[in-house]
Design an enzyme around this catalytic site. Sequence first.
Site, PDB file in Angstrom:
ATOM      1  N   ASP A   1       0.875  -1.166   0.000  1.00  0.00           N
ATOM      2  CA  ASP A   1       0.000   0.000   0.000  1.00  0.00           C
ATOM      3  C   ASP A   1       0.917   1.222   0.000  1.00  0.00           C
ATOM      4  O   ASP A   1       2.094   1.120  -0.279  1.00  0.00           O
ATOM      5  CB  ASP A   1      -0.941  -0.015   1.215  1.00  0.00           C
ATOM      6  CG  ASP A   1      -0.187  -0.071   2.532  1.00  0.00           C
ATOM      7  OD1 ASP A   1       1.065   0.003   2.529  1.00  0.00           O
ATOM      8  OD2 ASP A   1      -0.828  -0.198   3.570  1.00  0.00           O
TER       9      ASP A   1
ATOM     10  N   ASP B   1       3.482   3.809   1.315  1.00  0.00           N
ATOM     11  CA  ASP B   1       4.486   3.725   2.369  1.00  0.00           C
ATOM     12  C   ASP B   1       4.311   4.895   3.328  1.00  0.00           C
ATOM     13  O   ASP B   1       5.156   5.778   3.448  1.00  0.00           O
ATOM     14  CB  ASP B   1       5.899   3.716   1.767  1.00  0.00           C
ATOM     15  CG  ASP B   1       6.157   2.451   0.980  1.00  0.00           C
ATOM     16  OD1 ASP B   1       5.646   1.394   1.399  1.00  0.00           O
ATOM     17  OD2 ASP B   1       6.853   2.510  -0.033  1.00  0.00           O
TER      18      ASP B   1
END
Length: 106
Positions: free
Chosen positions: A24, A26
């Site tokens: 996803d 960071d």
Amino acid sequence: MTNLQEAKLAREAEICYVTIACTDYDCWHPEHDSVTVEQILKVLSGNAENAATVVREAVAALPASRGCKCGEALAMAIATAPEAIPPATRARLTCWSANISAKAGA
């Protein structure tokens, strides 16, 4: 997170194994902009769609029979000299191996 245990178990079971890794945002990174839950969910949803496509296409491309060596991964797993294996242990290993082979053929 790693797939170490899964990879080891797949090798022990002599099955082919591959990891599909998705990420996803960071958001933990100090130089990365803040993100919303909606942004993360959008990326995760896209990742799920991409993973499903990869699996669908990979399964469709599988050959009818394996040409890889995964099914022979344990061929050299027992390095003990055969004459040094006690008869009871040899019988137990033979029984276990026959059991696994029978299940694979079922």
